[in-house]
Write an enzyme that holds these catalytic residues in place. Structure first.
Site, mmCIF file in Angstrom:
data_model
loop_
_atom_site.group_PDB
_atom_site.id
_atom_site.type_symbol
_atom_site.label_atom_id
_atom_site.label_comp_id
_atom_site.label_asym_id
_atom_site.label_seq_id
_atom_site.Cartn_x
_atom_site.Cartn_y
_atom_site.Cartn_z
ATOM 1 N N GLY A 1 2.497 2.443 10.844
ATOM 2 C CA GLY A 1 3.437 3.548 10.705
ATOM 3 C C GLY A 1 4.159 3.909 11.986
ATOM 4 N N HIS A 49 -9.606 1.159 5.183
ATOM 5 C CA HIS A 49 -8.313 1.349 5.852
ATOM 6 C C HIS A 49 -8.525 2.286 7.048
ATOM 7 C CE1 HIS A 49 -4.208 2.531 6.643
ATOM 8 N NE2 HIS A 49 -3.822 1.488 5.938
ATOM 9 N N SER A 84 3.513 -2.014 10.316
ATOM 10 C CA SER A 84 4.975 -2.021 10.495
ATOM 11 C C SER A 84 5.624 -3.348 10.102
ATOM 12 C CB SER A 84 5.340 -1.637 11.931
ATOM 13 O OG SER A 84 4.904 -0.316 12.207
ATOM 14 N N GLU A 118 -6.907 4.684 8.103
ATOM 15 C CA GLU A 118 -6.712 6.108 7.791
ATOM 16 C C GLU A 118 -7.978 6.691 7.152
ATOM 17 O OE1 GLU A 118 -3.052 5.551 5.632
ATOM 18 O OE2 GLU A 118 -2.079 4.999 7.501
ATOM 19 N N GLU A 133 -5.223 -4.916 10.614
ATOM 20 C CA GLU A 133 -4.225 -3.861 10.808
ATOM 21 C C GLU A 133 -4.501 -3.163 12.142
ATOM 22 O OE1 GLU A 133 -2.245 -2.496 6.949
ATOM 23 O OE2 GLU A 133 -4.043 -1.314 7.159
ATOM 24 N N LYS A 149 0.061 4.245 -0.207
ATOM 25 C CA LYS A 149 -0.609 5.428 0.375
ATOM 26 C C LYS A 149 -0.403 6.632 -0.562
ATOM 27 C CE LYS A 149 -0.281 3.261 4.844
ATOM 28 N NZ LYS A 149 -0.198 3.382 6.293
ATOM 29 N N ASN A 160 0.870 -1.181 0.000
ATOM 30 C CA ASN A 160 0.000 0.000 0.000
ATOM 31 C C ASN A 160 0.907 1.232 0.000
ATOM 32 O OD1 ASN A 160 -1.780 2.060 0.486
ATOM 33 N ND2 ASN A 160 -2.399 1.368 2.537
HETATM 34 P P1 13P Z 1 3.029 0.534 7.717
HETATM 35 O O1 13P Z 1 3.535 -0.776 7.118
HETATM 36 O O2 13P Z 1 3.759 1.732 7.218
HETATM 37 O O3 13P Z 1 2.930 0.446 9.190
HETATM 38 O O4 13P Z 1 1.533 0.717 7.183
HETATM 39 C C1 13P Z 1 0.660 -0.330 7.288
HETATM 40 C C2 13P Z 1 -0.539 -0.011 6.501
HETATM 41 O O5 13P Z 1 -1.293 0.869 6.847
HETATM 42 C C3 13P Z 1 -0.770 -0.768 5.260
HETATM 43 O O6 13P Z 1 -2.042 -0.555 4.771
#
Ligand code: 13P
Length: 253
Positions: free
Chosen positions: A173, A95, A212, A97, A167, A11, A9
């Site tokens: 992150g 997601h 992560s 976010e 997740e 982002k 992903n």
């Molecule tokens: P990270 O791997 O940067 O923690 O992000 C995970 C994520 O949100 C994947 O969709």
């Protein structure tokens, strides 16, 4: 046997130049990998570039979001048929976010899920608890509700082509990962919940972990019985790291 699935992903990252470089490296380095399915999810604006650059590889591409509507006056939105035209075969939905920053709720996510299934695009339903929910012992119930709303709205049959991504919000992150045991416990619970509706679908569905994930922790996580691969954020932008994650996954299975 569920073939492992690794989804990157990106982002809101990338540029025409950076994407070209990243895709060149990963497609060359992963050319001999046979045993796992690999998907990258760029910002939708770059879908045509990614489609073109991956056309002669086995790496697939997906989107990070889609509208629940088919067409019309929805300024700024992108429909499933548009994604389909650009060869998208996966779409991330719900997601954390998008839930936190854009206030997407379970009912809207279920509508997007339904639109994706109708368009033959595999929905990747993202679920997970916040740190305070985990600390209050609410992890299983929060996730069960996120999944139940979708099942009740779209029917369990729609999950035949879906993926669930666990997740934990506190691991996204942050550099903090769920331990393999913590993640396995949640994945087993999700599979158990799905099995209450349909055992075959529960056994076949991919439940992948995100939060992560990197080249050092991927193998231990994906070796767990109910963890069928990963949804990789930051590390999917680093070609070395992403390649190592895919190679490490390929070694396990
Ligand atoms: P990270 O791997 O940067 O923690 O992000 C995970 C994520 O949100 C994947 O969709």
């Amino acid at each position: 046997m569920r073939q492992p699935l690794i989804i990157g992903n990106w982002k809101m990252n990338g540029s025409l130049t950076e994407n070209e470089k990243l895709l060149n490296t990963i497609s060359t380095s992963l050319i001999t990998i046979e045993g796992i399915e690999i998907v990258v999810c760029p910002p939708s604006l770059y879908m045509a570039q990614v489609k073109q650059q991956l056309s002669k590889t086995k790496i697939k591409h997906g989107a990070q979001n889609v509208s629940e509507f088919q067409s019309g006056a929805y300024t700024g939105e992108i429909s499933t048929s548009m994604l389909g035209e650009l060869g998208c075969c996966f779409v991330l939905l719900g997601h954390s976010e998008r839930r936190a920053l854009y206030h997407e709720n379970d009912a809207q996510i279920a509508d997007k899920f339904s639109a994706a299934v109708k368009a033959n695009i595999r929905p990747v339903l993202c679920v997970g608890e916040t740190l305070s929910q985990r600390q209050c012992g609410e992890t299983f119930s929060v996730i069960a509700k996120q999944i139940k709303t979708v099942i009740e709205q779209v029917g369990i049959e729609a999950f035949a082509q879906a993926v669930v991504a666990y997740e934990p919000v506190w691991a996204i992150g942050t550099g903090e990962t769920a331990t393999p045991e913590q993640a396995q416990a949640v994945h087993a619970n999700i599979r158990h919940q799905l099995a209450e509706y349909d055992v075959n679908i529960a056994n076949r569905i991919h439940i992948i972990y995100g939060g992560s994930v990197n080249a050092s922790n991927a193998q231990a996580l994906f070796m767990q019985q109910d963890i069928d691969g990963g949804l990789v954020g930051g590390a999917s932008l680093n070609s070395d790291e992403f390649v190592k994650i895919c190679q490490a996954t390929n070694e396990i299975f």
